[in-house]
Design an enzyme around this catalytic site. Structure first.
Site, PDB file in Angstrom:
ATOM      1  N   ASP A 257       0.707  -1.319   0.229  1.00  0.00           N
ATOM      2  CA  ASP A 257      -0.118  -0.005   0.106  1.00  0.00           C
ATOM      3  C   ASP A 257       0.687   1.025  -0.013  1.00  0.00           C
ATOM      4  OD1 ASP A 257       0.795  -0.601   2.651  1.00  0.00           O
ATOM      5  OD2 ASP A 257      -0.510   1.042   3.371  1.00  0.00           O
ATOM      6  N   GLU A 258       0.275   2.359  -0.325  1.00  0.00           N
ATOM      7  CA  GLU A 258       0.910   3.733  -0.363  1.00  0.00           C
ATOM      8  C   GLU A 258       2.119   3.704  -0.891  1.00  0.00           C
ATOM      9  OE1 GLU A 258      -1.497   5.656   3.651  1.00  0.00           O
ATOM     10  OE2 GLU A 258       0.308   4.180   4.068  1.00  0.00           O
ATOM     11  N   ALA A 259       2.391   3.083  -2.044  1.00  0.00           N
ATOM     12  CA  ALA A 259       3.695   3.285  -2.820  1.00  0.00           C
ATOM     13  C   ALA A 259       3.503   4.373  -3.581  1.00  0.00           C
ATOM     14  CB  ALA A 259       4.156   1.858  -3.175  1.00  0.00           C
TER      15      ALA A 259
END
Length: 537
Positions: free
Chosen positions: A340-342
């Site tokens: 996530d949140e890359a």
């Protein structure tokens, strides 16, 4: 995003649109329950709510003459020993564990009880005899938690209480709705010791959780020793949010946590977050960055700025080393690879890296678990378990990507942040926690249906629910308690109890009655104004 702080203007807009929830207790607290517990708790008036309860007859009484019967099966004996050990301090009774099926408190396996599945149990209570039957030792262990809750809350005390110990008469026949009922603990933002994690395991075990998801790496710290990559702990573990000392688990300490959870029939799912949330790894091994330069250690709470380098083979060698060693230490089914949140990873690079990370998990006989961005921005491997953390207001296109992954064979664990994230504030004035997903009251965390939550995802594809507890603002065991209780039991009920038997008005009464037990256990719980707590509490 999963843990991103929303700007104040965005929060005001969300409130105006009804996306956050005002404090339901603003109009005044509900009436309090009586201060004292009844001598005999009504059968089935526990959390989670059992599937089937048939009360009737006089109660069973635990006495100084009680013997705990267990068959020769080692798993049954182990559960019986745990039960006896738990009951001895407060009762002062000897409670010998004997291989006698005629003992007045008897535990037994019934391999033919197919309807009970892997975790179901049957409890029969009558004068002079209490029997607990299941198809597996795990089922017996879940039943033991019902025995605990049916006894007076003083049973949780560590010193003798001179009183009666009765369980109401009748039959409880109970099976879980979903097979996956997880509690996640973030030990990366703030580090928690082995004993502190064990205490959290004991808390979730009481409510029939069967998975402990450990978030072991993030931008702030790396928390698990990897023999082939010693700098991960020598360098990457030496920080946490706010600049504290950090810390890590040795390989043997991690094994001890896995053993401790397994003794409570809880499976550990380790998470190594890739390809973002990797600043601690990049500080430790600068060759994993595209420019070869080590970033500064990170002690803040912002996210989305770090990434492994897709074009370097060092990235995949690193992932192979780490995932291989974690897999070897973990007997459970899953390795969680984050995903996530890359935000600083180019879409093509994200796809390239996750396409190569996933086979590394399969190589070691494990199944991939990942946050739902893997379904949005990548392609989940067959059999992947997608963990959805979006909000009620998450765009439909993102939810449809998850549904597409399900149609291709993925399963789903539901952790919607504005329902299930235990680190969200209860109300605007809650001292601890964040509120980027809005405030999450006890009622809001309880009033949703996992089986019908995501459009296009049938209940048959929902493995279960998970209650994540992120620790940006939480640094002590008391902080964990305050944010988990009273919401943690409600999420357990969503995962265990039949949907048709649940409603808020009756649940909040059962929940309020748990306060006596939390006090006995030393839990630093939050007094939500939505719940009728015992008078004087």
């Amino acid at each position: 995003m999963r843990r991103r702080l929303l700007a104040p203007a965005v929060l005001l807009l969300a409130t105006a649109l009804g996306c956050t929830e005002a404090d339901p207790g603003a109009s005044g607290p509900p009436p309090a329950l009586p201060a004292a517990e009844p001598e005999v708790r009504p059968l089935g008036r526990i959390v989670p709510l059992p599937a089937s309860v048939k009360p009737g007859g006089a109660p069973y009484a635990l006495t100084a003459a009680t013997r705990v019967g267990a068959s020769g099966h080692p798993g049954v004996r182990a559960v019986a020993e745990q039960l006896a050990a738990h009951l001895r301090p407060a009762t002062g009774f000897r409670l010998p564990v004997v291989a006698d099926p005629a003992a007045d408190l008897a535990l037994a396996l019934d391999p033919a009880a197919a309807a009970l599945g892997d975790e179901g149990y049957e409890l029969r209570s009558a004068p002079g005899r209490l029997t607990l039957t299941a198809r597996t030792p795990a089922g017996l262990y879940r039943g033991v938690q019902t025995v605990r809750q049916q006894l007076p809350a003083d049973i949780e005390r560590t010193t003798v209480r001179h009183r009666s110990w009765k369980i109401a008469g009748g039959t409880v026949r109970d099976v879980p709705r979903f097979p996956y009922r997880g509690a996640m603990l973030d030990v990366a933002r703030h580090f928690f010791t082995v004993d502190e994690v064990k205490a959290y395991v004991d808390r979730v075990a009481l409510y029939k959780y069967n998975v402990l998801h450990l978030h072991l790496s993030d931008d702030q710290g790396w928390r698990i020793a990897v023999a082939s990559r010693p700098r991960l702990t020598a360098v990457g573990a030496a920080a946490e949010v706010g600049g504290g000392p950090g810390g890590f688990y040795t390989r043997e300490q991690y094994r001890e946590l896995v053993r401790y959870a397994a003794a409570r029939h809880i499976e550990v799912v380790p998470e190594i977050d890739l390809p973002g949330h990797t600043n601690a790894a990049l500080v430790s091994y600068p060759e994993l960055t595209c420019d070869g330069k080590a970033p500064e250690p990170h002690t803040g709470i912002d996210t989305g700025f770090s990434s492994l380098c897709a074009e370097k083979e060092e990235t995949y060698a690193f992932a192979a080393d780490v995932l291989g060693e974690i897999a070897a230490l973990t007997p459970g089914r899953f390795l969680h690879i984050g995903g996530d949140e890359a935000d600083s990873t180019a879409p093509a690079d994200y796809r390239a890296m996750t396409d190569r990370f996933q086979p590394l998990v399969a190589r070691h006989g494990k199944k991939v678990m990942a946050w739902h961005q893997l379904a949005v921005d990548g392609v989940p491997a067959p059999g992947t378990l997608i963990q959805y953390w979006g909000l009620d207001r998450t765009p439909g296109a993102e939810k449809e990507k998850v549904a597409e992954a399900v149609r291709a064979g993925a399963g789903v664990v539901l952790s919607p942040a504005d329902r299930a994230y235990l680190d969200m504030k209860y109300a605007d004035d809650t001292p601890l926690g964040l509120r980027w997903a809005g405030t999450v009251s006890v009622r809001r965390s309880y009033e949703w249906d996992p089986g019908a939550y995501l459009p296009g995802v049938p209940e048959s594809s929902v493995a279960g629910v998970e209650a994540p507890l992120w620790t940006e603002t939480l640094s002590t065991p008391e902080h964990l308690d305050t944010m988990a209780f009273p919401r943690l039991p409600g999420l357990a009920e969503l995962g265990w109890s039949p949907a048709g038997g649940r409603d808020w008005d009756t649940y909040r009464v059962r929940l309020g009655e748990q306060a006596h037990r939390w006090d006995a256990l030393g839990i630093a719980w939050y007094r939500s104004p939505e719940v009728p707590w015992p008078a004087g509490r």
